[in-house]
Design a protein around this motif. Structure first.
Motif, short mmCIF file in Angstrom:
data_model
loop_
_atom_site.label_atom_id
_atom_site.label_comp_id
_atom_site.label_asym_id
_atom_site.label_seq_id
_atom_site.Cartn_x
_atom_site.Cartn_y
_atom_site.Cartn_z
N VAL A 144 0.95 -0.94 -0.06
CA VAL A 144 0.03 0.06 0.30
C VAL A 144 0.81 1.30 -0.64
CG1 VAL A 144 -1.82 -0.69 1.13
CG2 VAL A 144 -0.20 0.44 2.60
N THR A 145 0.35 2.46 -0.55
CA THR A 145 1.22 3.62 -0.86
C THR A 145 0.47 4.77 0.12
OG1 THR A 145 -0.08 4.13 -3.18
CG2 THR A 145 2.01 2.95 -2.79
N LEU A 146 1.06 5.78 1.40
CA LEU A 146 0.70 6.27 1.62
C LEU A 146 1.43 7.24 2.13
CD1 LEU A 146 -1.34 4.18 4.95
CD2 LEU A 146 -2.72 5.63 3.42
N GLY A 168 1.95 0.56 -5.41
CA GLY A 168 0.49 0.58 -4.66
C GLY A 168 -0.47 -0.48 -5.33
N GLU A 169 0.51 -1.43 -5.23
CA GLU A 169 -1.18 -2.67 -6.39
C GLU A 169 -2.24 -2.67 -5.12
OE1 GLU A 169 1.30 -6.44 -7.09
OE2 GLU A 169 -0.54 -7.24 -7.75
N HIS A 170 -1.81 -3.09 -3.31
CA HIS A 170 -2.96 -3.93 -2.79
C HIS A 170 -3.49 -2.36 -2.17
CE1 HIS A 170 0.12 -6.91 -3.24
NE2 HIS A 170 -1.50 -7.58 -3.46
N ASN A 171 -3.45 -1.08 -2.82
CA ASN A 171 -4.56 0.15 -2.18
C ASN A 171 -5.79 -0.25 -2.53
OD1 ASN A 171 -1.83 1.25 -1.46
ND2 ASN A 171 -2.19 2.21 -3.59
N TRP A 172 -6.88 -1.11 -3.43
CA TRP A 172 -7.79 -1.45 -3.22
C TRP A 172 -8.44 -2.58 -2.23
CZ3 TRP A 172 -11.87 1.22 -5.02
CH2 TRP A 172 -13.71 0.55 -4.79
N TRP A 195 -10.70 -4.66 2.50
CA TRP A 195 -10.27 -5.25 4.27
C TRP A 195 -10.92 -4.15 5.33
CZ3 TRP A 195 -5.34 -3.87 7.04
CH2 TRP A 195 -5.04 -6.24 7.71
N LEU A 196 -9.89 -3.03 4.93
CA LEU A 196 -10.56 -1.77 6.40
C LEU A 196 -12.06 -1.66 5.75
CD1 LEU A 196 -7.36 0.16 6.90
CD2 LEU A 196 -8.39 -2.34 7.74
N GLY A 197 -12.34 -2.02 4.70
CA GLY A 197 -14.62 -1.62 4.27
C GLY A 197 -14.52 0.44 4.53
N MET A 198 -13.30 0.65 3.97
CA MET A 198 -13.75 2.33 2.96
C MET A 198 -13.97 2.59 2.13
SD MET A 198 -10.68 4.79 1.86
CE MET A 198 -9.65 4.50 2.84
N GLU A 199 -15.34 3.42 2.87
CA GLU A 199 -16.44 3.79 0.81
C GLU A 199 -15.20 4.00 0.01
OE1 GLU A 199 -19.11 3.48 0.28
OE2 GLU A 199 -19.73 3.00 3.00
N PRO A 200 -15.75 3.60 -1.60
CA PRO A 200 -14.88 3.76 -2.20
C PRO A 200 -14.79 5.42 -3.19
CG PRO A 200 -16.51 2.32 -3.07
CD PRO A 200 -16.39 2.44 -1.64
#
Lengths: 404, 410
Positions: free
Chosen positions: A74-76, A376-380, A386-391
């Motif tokens: 993930v990229t932050l 960032g391949e697994h950001n989505w 996984w964390l349930g963030m709204e799109p």
């Protein structure tokens, strides 16, 4: 087949070599490792060679990919508070967090152990630095290679009586630090599983390297003399060295470790009349005539194929081996038989072999290997699925360069 | 659940109640046992009735043999228990079997031919005690004929690739042999890997309820450190063999970063300047010299490739400066610069003294203390359990026989 670390989740803040090698080890053995990186300031190893087929790019470094198999990325942008909050949320779902930033850097991101314990009370946090998190030099910056000099290892490595060697093979410092950190991490995991209690695991690269130098310190105390390089020789064994063989830059290692080995060597290499001298039957006698013995042995090895020499001496029970080049490693039957090399199928660089692990067990049969992740391949997957963030929120954070 | 203090008021280690049996013939097994004991495990040494510590750990026929052997034994075997093990004796086999039946981990580092002759074939032990984690340490693994190859620190470095990779910028490959790293790095790293493997075995047993036979190869352990060198081949940049970018035969090649070991007034110092800001810091430290403005030295990769041209400038400028002055001046510019210390200098270094990493091992003469490495990791709640008090050979045989008698014969 169940892997040893199935069900363990790891938040991986580490970069360069020592931390990533440790977390790759965890990922290969079944842990779910989430690498928290950034396209704003990428891991330096994404920019370092070897680049696949000589073409540069952040998804082409064999050094980086060889240290990041089986992980998710993930990229932050951790400079932003929203990114720091997301990182803490990831950690709240993890058993282990690991970092190897310079001293105090993660605390500046509000991601130090005290911060993370608030969101995951039983967290195991592994923190490392070159010189340790305490002491007057705790903020000093490091890379692995110069640490062999600082720790005294370089002063013990070199041709007999020569200067210290500038390079110890295998990126020694970084790998040694990684394997040492795993020792602490796995011990802490065992304690957590028994008691439910997490803890901070701290180590330094210096101590990981110097921890394996007790014999030199004991020698210093016993003799009063500071040990220096002795090449491939041994203070108590003879012959013990690396000798030239037939071919371009080919060498063979031979270690006669006791008097019985010497008798075996004489059987393996018959016809050297003076080797029958009684004074050579003891190590002390052989050490006294070391130059003669080595010269004779070298004349014998120089005319022969190194594989033939190693095979012959091994058949007599003597410790011997070809000094392996990288090509030799890749073709080595013993390494091939145990499935040492791992093959990743990467979307950008294709099928590439990577060096594997030092041990094997039935549970590792058919070890699953997934390619080193794209940035960032697994950001989505991580933030939305996984964390349930709204799109829509995910889109906002990408647009605001929080997820970047 | 919180950690309880043990009887001495010190928190226990991470492995209280874990029983480890060590049957070793050298540093790899002894060090693996030391590491697990330092975590609080109970470690029982299987030792031959005729002794054998000298053959396993002795430095050889040198004047200081006895003192060095005694200190090595204190360092490696402190805090362990000793059980006499004579495979030819039925009662001895029975006692060892009773201990193994209760053990969690067996560390096995003996010549395999000897182990098989003693009815201690690792595969058979793992089958006989399915809950036991059997960790073997060999030169090149348990498969095929190599299981019988003689172990050696030197040979492990040779066949594991680290010897060929160790010298960089070799002046003349024909006369400059590959090198093993100083000391006994292959032995200790194999032992450390075995300790990690044992801890993984505990994790696996927790998930499956079963033990495991874990095959630690010294060759594979060292080859696993060769990740970058292997990648240079498999990623199609094969003529550059290590981070120096220099194969043994070539003084050019494809460098990836600029680094070096440079002579100075009182020895050597080491540096690495991978990032541009680190190079800039290094140049500030050297007073922004005119030669550094040369267009050939502006690109990081080209700079690294031209180290042979840059090195004389370094040698000249640092010749009158001490390694400690260079160390602190470089670090003030946030550049990884370090003095090249010998082990005596390291022990006295201000940072190591402050960290108290080196600890006092009592010499057998009772008059001296020897500084040796302490805990290699610091666990906040389960601290290292130090001991430099080794058992006498066979010292605990009767006590262990009584304690495990109820288990019966294997």
């Amino acid at each position: 087949m169940t892997l040893p670390l199935e069900g363990v989740r790891v938040a991986d803040f580490s970069w360069v070599i020592a931390g990533p090698y440790a977390t790759e080890f965890l990922a290969l053995l079944g842990a779910e490792v989430i690498k928290i990186e950034s396209s704003v300031h990428t891991d330096v190893n994404r920019r370092l060679p070897p680049m696949a087929d000589g073409i540069a790019g952040p998804e082409r470094s064999g050094l980086w990919q060889g240290l990041n198999l089986n992980k998710k990325s993930v990229t932050l942008n951790l400079l932003k508070p929203e990114a720091q909050a997301l990182a803490r949320e990831i950690v709240s779902h993890c058993d282990i967090a690991i970092e190897n930033f310079s001293f105090g850097q993660l605390e500046k991101f509000n991601l130090g152990y005290e911060d993370l314990k608030q969101v995951r009370p039983d967290l195991i946090m592994v923190t490392s630095s070159g010189l340790g998190r305490t002491g007057p030099y705790r903020a000093y910056v490091t890379f692995g290679p110069p640490m062999t000099a600082y720790t005294g290892l370089a002063s013990l490595t070199g041709q007999d009586g020569g200067p210290p060697e500038r390079w110890v093979g295998g990126l020694w410092s970084d790998h040694q630090a990684a394997v040492t950190s795993l020792f602490g991490l796995l011990a802490a995991l065992e304690h957590r599983d028994r008691t439910g209690e997490g803890q901070l695991v701290e180590y330094s690269m210096v101590e990981a390297i110097a921890g394996q130098l007790p014999d030199a310190l004991i020698e210093l105390a016993a003799t009063g003399e500071v040990p220096g390089p002795i090449g491939n020789r041994d203070r108590g064994m003879c012959p013990h060295g690396i000798y030239p063989a037939a071919g371009d830059d080919r060498w063979v290692a031979i270690a006669v470790q006791d008097d019985a080995d010497w008798r075996r060597l004489k059987q393996a290499i018959p016809g050297v009349a003076w080797w029958a001298d009684a004074d050579l039957d003891t190590a002390a006698g052989r050490l006294a005539r070391r130059a003669e013995i080595e010269a004779t042995l070298e004349a014998w090895t120089r005319a022969r194929d190194p594989f033939d020499i190693a095979g012959l001496l091994r058949s007599h029970g003597i410790g011997a081996g070809v000094v392996a080049t990288v090509e030799d490693l890749l073709e080595d039957p013993a390494l091939r038989d145990r499935g040492f090399f791992l093959t990743q199928d990467h979307p950008e660089v294709g099928s590439r072999e990577i060096a594997g692990l030092g041990f094997d067990m039935p549970a590792m049969a058919g070890l699953p290997v997934r390619h080193a992740p794209l940035l960032g391949e697994h950001n989505w997957e991580i933030f939305v699925e996984w964390l349930g963030m709204e799109p829509e929120r995910f889109g906002e954070l990408v647009a605001n360069e929080v997820i970047v | 659940m919180t950690t309880a203090l043990n009887g001495g008021g010190r928190p226990p280690g991470a492995l209280p109640g874990t029983l480890v049996v060590e049957w070793s013939a050298g540093r790899p097994g002894a060090y693996a046992g030391k590491l697990l004991r330092g975590l609080g495990a109970e470690v029982v040494l299987l030792e031959p009735p005729a002794g054998g510590r000298d053959a396993a750990l002795g430095p050889g026929p040198i004047p200081t043999h006895d003192a060095e052997l005694a200190a090595r034994i204190r360092f490696l075997h402190g805090g362990k228990q000793s059980l006499t093990f004579d495979p030819a004796d039925a009662r001895s086999r029975e006692i060892a079997g009773a201990v193994l039946a209760r053990a969690d981990i067996l560390l096995l580092q003996r010549p395999l031919a000897e182990a098989e002759h003693a009815a201690m074939r690792p595969e058979d032990l793992a089958a006989r005690w399915p809950n036991l984690i059997v960790v073997t340490m060999t030169l090149a693994g348990l498969r095929g004929e190599q299981r019988y190859w003689r172990q050696s620190d030197l040979v492990a470095h040779a066949i594991g690739g680290t010897a060929f990779a160790t010298p960089a910028r070799v002046p003349d490959p024909a006369t400059y042999p590959p090198l093993k790293p100083g000391g006994y790095q292959a032995d200790y790293t194999t032992g450390l890997t075995a300790a990690n493997a044992a801890l993984l075995g505990l994790q696996l047993r927790r998930r499956t309820g079963a033990g495991q036979l874990i095959d630690v190869s010294a060759q594979a352990t060292l080859a696993s450190y060769m990740r970058m060198d292997v990648a240079y081949r498999t990623y199609g940049m094969g003529d550059a063999m290590n981070i120096s970018g220099l194969s043994r035969q070539s003084l050019t090649g494809r460098p990836s970063t600029i680094w070096g070991l440079v002579p100075c007034k009182d020895g050597y110092f080491a540096f690495q300047a991978t990032e541009q800001y680190q190079w800039d810091g290094l140049m500030r430290m050297m007073g922004d010299p005119a030669w550094a403005k040369d267009s050939r030295f502006q690109d990081p990769v080209e700079r690294a490739a031209r180290w042979d041209e840059i090195e004389p400038h370094f040698v000249g400028w640092f010749a009158d400066r001490t390694k400690r002055d260079i160390f602190h001046a470089g670090q003030a510019e946030h550049v990884p610069v370090f003095p090249c210390f010998n082990v005596e200098e390291l022990v006295r270094d201000e940072q190591q003294v402050a960290r108290a990493f080196f600890v006092d091992l009592p010499a057998d003469d009772g008059a001296r203390l020897i500084k040796v490495p302490g805990a290699v990791v610091h666990l906040e709640r389960t601290p290292w359990q130090p001991s430099f008090d080794p058992p006498a050979p066979g010292e605990h045989t009767e006590a262990l026989a009584q304690r495990f008698a109820a288990v019966g014969a294997p």
